[in-house]
Scaffold this motif. Sequence first.
Motif, PDB file in Angstrom:
ATOM      1  N   GLU A 398       0.835  -1.203   0.000  1.00 21.43           N
ATOM      2  CA  GLU A 398       0.000   0.000   0.000  1.00 21.43           C
ATOM      3  C   GLU A 398       0.870   1.252   0.000  1.00 21.43           C
ATOM      4  O   GLU A 398       1.931   1.306   0.612  1.00 21.43           O
ATOM      5  CB  GLU A 398      -0.912   0.001   1.233  1.00 21.43           C
ATOM      6  CG  GLU A 398      -1.911   1.145   1.263  1.00 21.43           C
ATOM      7  CD  GLU A 398      -2.868   1.037   2.440  1.00 21.43           C
ATOM      8  OE1 GLU A 398      -2.933   2.009   3.216  1.00 21.43           O
ATOM      9  OE2 GLU A 398      -3.547  -0.004   2.566  1.00 21.43           O
ATOM     10  N   ASP A 440      -4.483  10.040  -1.672  1.00 22.95           N
ATOM     11  CA  ASP A 440      -5.239   8.806  -1.445  1.00 22.95           C
ATOM     12  C   ASP A 440      -4.285   7.629  -1.334  1.00 22.95           C
ATOM     13  O   ASP A 440      -3.296   7.537  -2.075  1.00 22.95           O
ATOM     14  CB  ASP A 440      -6.224   8.546  -2.590  1.00 22.95           C
ATOM     15  CG  ASP A 440      -7.344   9.555  -2.636  1.00 22.95           C
ATOM     16  OD1 ASP A 440      -7.875   9.898  -1.563  1.00 22.95           O
ATOM     17  OD2 ASP A 440      -7.699  10.009  -3.736  1.00 22.95           O
ATOM     18  N   ARG A 441      -4.602   6.712  -0.440  1.00 22.12           N
ATOM     19  CA  ARG A 441      -3.853   5.471  -0.333  1.00 22.12           C
ATOM     20  C   ARG A 441      -4.471   4.431  -1.258  1.00 22.12           C
ATOM     21  O   ARG A 441      -5.690   4.375  -1.434  1.00 22.12           O
ATOM     22  CB  ARG A 441      -3.893   4.945   1.109  1.00 22.12           C
ATOM     23  CG  ARG A 441      -2.907   5.612   2.058  1.00 22.12           C
ATOM     24  CD  ARG A 441      -1.485   5.157   1.778  1.00 22.12           C
ATOM     25  NE  ARG A 441      -0.561   5.558   2.838  1.00 22.12           N
ATOM     26  CZ  ARG A 441      -0.217   4.790   3.853  1.00 22.12           C
ATOM     27  NH1 ARG A 441      -0.712   3.581   3.978  1.00 22.12           N
ATOM     28  NH2 ARG A 441       0.642   5.234   4.756  1.00 22.12           N
ATOM     29  N   THR A 455      -7.781   2.557  -0.796  1.00 24.47           N
ATOM     30  CA  THR A 455      -7.984   2.077   0.575  1.00 24.47           C
ATOM     31  C   THR A 455      -8.317   3.163   1.583  1.00 24.47           C
ATOM     32  O   THR A 455      -8.777   2.864   2.686  1.00 24.47           O
ATOM     33  CB  THR A 455      -6.728   1.323   1.059  1.00 24.47           C
ATOM     34  OG1 THR A 455      -5.584   2.190   0.922  1.00 24.47           O
ATOM     35  CG2 THR A 455      -6.498   0.068   0.232  1.00 24.47           C
ATOM     36  N   GLY A 456      -8.083   4.429   1.249  1.00 24.39           N
ATOM     37  CA  GLY A 456      -8.400   5.503   2.185  1.00 24.39           C
ATOM     38  C   GLY A 456      -7.584   6.751   1.897  1.00 24.39           C
ATOM     39  O   GLY A 456      -6.925   6.857   0.858  1.00 24.39           O
ATOM     40  N   ARG A 457      -7.640   7.707   2.824  1.00 26.87           N
ATOM     41  CA  ARG A 457      -6.905   8.964   2.683  1.00 26.87           C
ATOM     42  C   ARG A 457      -5.654   8.936   3.549  1.00 26.87           C
ATOM     43  O   ARG A 457      -5.693   8.491   4.700  1.00 26.87           O
ATOM     44  CB  ARG A 457      -7.783  10.140   3.111  1.00 26.87           C
ATOM     45  CG  ARG A 457      -9.022  10.352   2.277  1.00 26.87           C
ATOM     46  CD  ARG A 457      -8.708  10.937   0.930  1.00 26.87           C
ATOM     47  NE  ARG A 457      -8.167  12.291   1.001  1.00 26.87           N
ATOM     48  CZ  ARG A 457      -7.794  12.995  -0.056  1.00 26.87           C
ATOM     49  NH1 ARG A 457      -7.883  12.473  -1.259  1.00 26.87           N
ATOM     50  NH2 ARG A 457      -7.313  14.218   0.080  1.00 26.87           N
ATOM     51  N   CYS A 458      -4.556   9.439   2.991  1.00 23.53           N
ATOM     52  CA  CYS A 458      -3.286   9.460   3.735  1.00 23.53           C
ATOM     53  C   CYS A 458      -3.421  10.226   5.047  1.00 23.53           C
ATOM     54  O   CYS A 458      -2.957   9.776   6.098  1.00 23.53           O
ATOM     55  CB  CYS A 458      -2.193  10.089   2.880  1.00 23.53           C
ATOM     56  SG  CYS A 458      -1.819   9.212   1.342  1.00 23.53           S
ATOM     57  N   ASP A 460      -5.956  10.812   6.878  1.00 21.36           N
ATOM     58  CA  ASP A 460      -6.930  10.290   7.836  1.00 21.36           C
ATOM     59  C   ASP A 460      -6.417   9.095   8.617  1.00 21.36           C
ATOM     60  O   ASP A 460      -7.048   8.663   9.590  1.00 21.36           O
ATOM     61  CB  ASP A 460      -8.222   9.882   7.112  1.00 21.36           C
ATOM     62  CG  ASP A 460      -9.102  11.068   6.759  1.00 21.36           C
ATOM     63  OD1 ASP A 460      -8.918  12.137   7.361  1.00 21.36           O
ATOM     64  OD2 ASP A 460      -9.966  10.925   5.875  1.00 21.36           O
ATOM     65  N   ILE A 461      -5.304   8.527   8.192  1.00 15.75           N
ATOM     66  CA  ILE A 461      -4.814   7.285   8.800  1.00 15.75           C
ATOM     67  C   ILE A 461      -4.562   7.473  10.298  1.00 15.75           C
ATOM     68  O   ILE A 461      -3.976   8.457  10.733  1.00 15.75           O
ATOM     69  CB  ILE A 461      -3.523   6.816   8.099  1.00 15.75           C
ATOM     70  CG1 ILE A 461      -3.860   6.284   6.694  1.00 15.75           C
ATOM     71  CG2 ILE A 461      -2.812   5.737   8.905  1.00 15.75           C
ATOM     72  CD1 ILE A 461      -2.651   5.904   5.887  1.00 15.75           C
ATOM     73  N   GLU A 469      -1.187   0.834  11.132  1.00 15.10           N
ATOM     74  CA  GLU A 469      -1.922   1.912  10.456  1.00 15.10           C
ATOM     75  C   GLU A 469      -3.352   1.454  10.203  1.00 15.10           C
ATOM     76  O   GLU A 469      -3.580   0.386   9.623  1.00 15.10           O
ATOM     77  CB  GLU A 469      -1.241   2.283   9.143  1.00 15.10           C
ATOM     78  CG  GLU A 469       0.124   2.944   9.330  1.00 15.10           C
ATOM     79  CD  GLU A 469       0.712   3.402   8.009  1.00 15.10           C
ATOM     80  OE1 GLU A 469       0.280   2.890   6.954  1.00 15.10           O
ATOM     81  OE2 GLU A 469       1.611   4.275   8.021  1.00 15.10           O
ATOM     82  N   HIS A 471      -7.190   2.544   8.738  1.00 18.79           N
ATOM     83  CA  HIS A 471      -8.036   3.483   8.010  1.00 18.79           C
ATOM     84  C   HIS A 471      -9.324   3.695   8.796  1.00 18.79           C
ATOM     85  O   HIS A 471      -9.988   2.721   9.185  1.00 18.79           O
ATOM     86  CB  HIS A 471      -8.358   2.953   6.612  1.00 18.79           C
ATOM     87  CG  HIS A 471      -7.178   2.978   5.689  1.00 18.79           C
ATOM     88  ND1 HIS A 471      -6.661   4.163   5.200  1.00 18.79           N
ATOM     89  CD2 HIS A 471      -6.414   1.985   5.164  1.00 18.79           C
ATOM     90  CE1 HIS A 471      -5.631   3.885   4.414  1.00 18.79           C
ATOM     91  NE2 HIS A 471      -5.455   2.583   4.377  1.00 18.79           N
ATOM     92  N   HIS A 473     -12.280   4.472   8.056  1.00 18.62           N
ATOM     93  CA  HIS A 473     -13.540   3.938   7.543  1.00 18.62           C
ATOM     94  C   HIS A 473     -13.763   2.493   7.992  1.00 18.62           C
ATOM     95  O   HIS A 473     -14.902   2.032   8.082  1.00 18.62           O
ATOM     96  CB  HIS A 473     -13.617   4.054   6.021  1.00 18.62           C
ATOM     97  CG  HIS A 473     -12.601   3.274   5.261  1.00 18.62           C
ATOM     98  ND1 HIS A 473     -12.735   1.926   5.004  1.00 18.62           N
ATOM     99  CD2 HIS A 473     -11.429   3.641   4.661  1.00 18.62           C
ATOM    100  CE1 HIS A 473     -11.707   1.494   4.290  1.00 18.62           C
ATOM    101  NE2 HIS A 473     -10.898   2.522   4.080  1.00 18.62           N
TER     102      HIS A 473
END
Length: 599
Positions: A398, A440-441, A455-458, A460-461, A469, A471, A473
């Motif tokens: 990732e 974005d990841r 997979t998500g936002r950098c 927001d991790i 780490e 995410h 969500h």
Amino acid sequence: MFENYDLTFPDQPTADLYLPIWAKLPAFRRKPAFVWCNDGAEAASMTFEDLDASVQSISSRLSLSLRRGDTVLILCPPGLELVEIVFACMRAGLVAVPVTPPSFPDGDHRHLIRAVLQTRPKAAIATNGYIDCVWSYEAENDNRVSRLLRKLVWIGAEGLKGAKIGDGLPAPYRGCRAKEVYLIQYTSGTTGNPKPVLVTAGAAAHNVRVARKAYDLNPNSVIVSWLPQYHDCGLMFLLLTVVSGATCVLTSASAFVTRPRIWLEMITEYKATCTPVPSFALPLVVRRGDTNKAGTCSLKLDSLKNLIIINEPLYGAPTEEFVKAFAPFGLSPGSISPSYGLAENCTFVSTAWRSGNGENLPIHDGLLPSAKMDEIEEEIKMVIVNEDTFDPVEDGVEGEIWISSPSNCDGYLGHPTLSRETFHARLKNYLTRSFVRTGDRGIIIATCERYLYVTGRCSDIIRAADGQEIHPHRIETSAYDSCPGLLRAGCVAAFESLGCVTVVAELRRPVAEKIILAGICERIKDSLAGIEVGTVVVVQSGSIPKTTSGKIRRWAAKIKLERGEMNVVFRTEFRNGTFLATLKSSSRYSSPSDLLSSL
């Protein structure tokens, strides 16, 4: 059927230049370009010929009072008039800034203030009724908003329509050129305050041409959309309609929220082949689509070729539930088109859908893919990058998604340093091209084919004490699943605070009993095994900040909670996994969670 459409039709440098071509072709001039549906009212439509004539008239009138390159704020409500003005500004060589018009006097004016201060428009276009409300507000108030609005030249949208200005001779085209900025569109504000993105006319034209090819759109296509027309996907589909020679049937986002079934009825009535929908809306439609009730029409969804699902994360389970619910009405699993996009790349980036790709897309860690990497256009390069070293990572690892494409925008207005960091990133030891850092990841999984999963936002991790780490969500989904009957779907926010995880969840309906509220908090905590949860907060419906496209604004939720601005119903603190709420000892339940189990 428009079988004379030539797939080798020469590309135009800007989207507006397609419009007069369609308007002059005998097979297309009377073809509906846009249709506007008001729930319970007769639909209004506009042909390509009518749209081109209206755009020419409006652009001519705008040119009388504005100079080429001037910035114009568009504050019109969603509808065909907004469509006309967006294209007219492009043809007049103006820089358009579409903004959702806030109400006066009691609306939220923060984004309007932001747009006026940052873009410094010469004029604002709005309906006469809206302008009257603004002038009344100005007369009755002396504050920052009123002083800013007084500096604007206000242009009534109704007065822009009428006879064409000029002597009837063809006027030289003075619209936006490919390398000129035609639009300032704001980012959604998911991870910070919305930022003004500079979109050139050429980048936008390239973007919609790539999307047209990816979704196999053509003049036989019928698009249905309720997305806001002011930015991103909702705005892109206006351009995509004109570039494809398709027909687009529109309604407002508020109409959809009020009655989600209207979207399904529009697909049925107009035999739509393509429709975009945010991922959060699928469970909403399943719950409120009224499939077992008599509506204005029986549903028939077998015409759909592309059900374009946007807004990450794209979970497979809600999509499968949606397909299962509407398969009896003809919805094909092969129409599912999970897609990825962002404002910094105009909108569209990729889709995992391909014509004839069958019914099944591979699921990874519960997520649908957003791109089929082996079928990305040659001129577009997507890589997964270690965001600390700027090295490309191998498949299965990732990292941050980087994009290099002719669709890349020019930067953020007024943010030179951030623009350089975001829009001109370079891979380590690779100097041949620059990339847009998406923030974005993602991860590329290679089996028989290579698929990208967002997979998500950098930013927001959440980083756990053990270095893991997470995410948010994932946390939010588990938290909702712990009490789905009591919490609002898509209305849970998780973020890091003081070294622990804080979870904020909205109630579906009011709950007064403290033991039940305590039980919700305990259920949420128990659902997050292995994660150090410090606080769980239950709030009233509508408390968690969201973007216009329905994404959770976690950073804003954190600030709102810390400032005491949340409508808190119940709050529970945990220490070392221990539930700290005090309940009456006379309760016959050993814990609040036990009470919920008995209900």
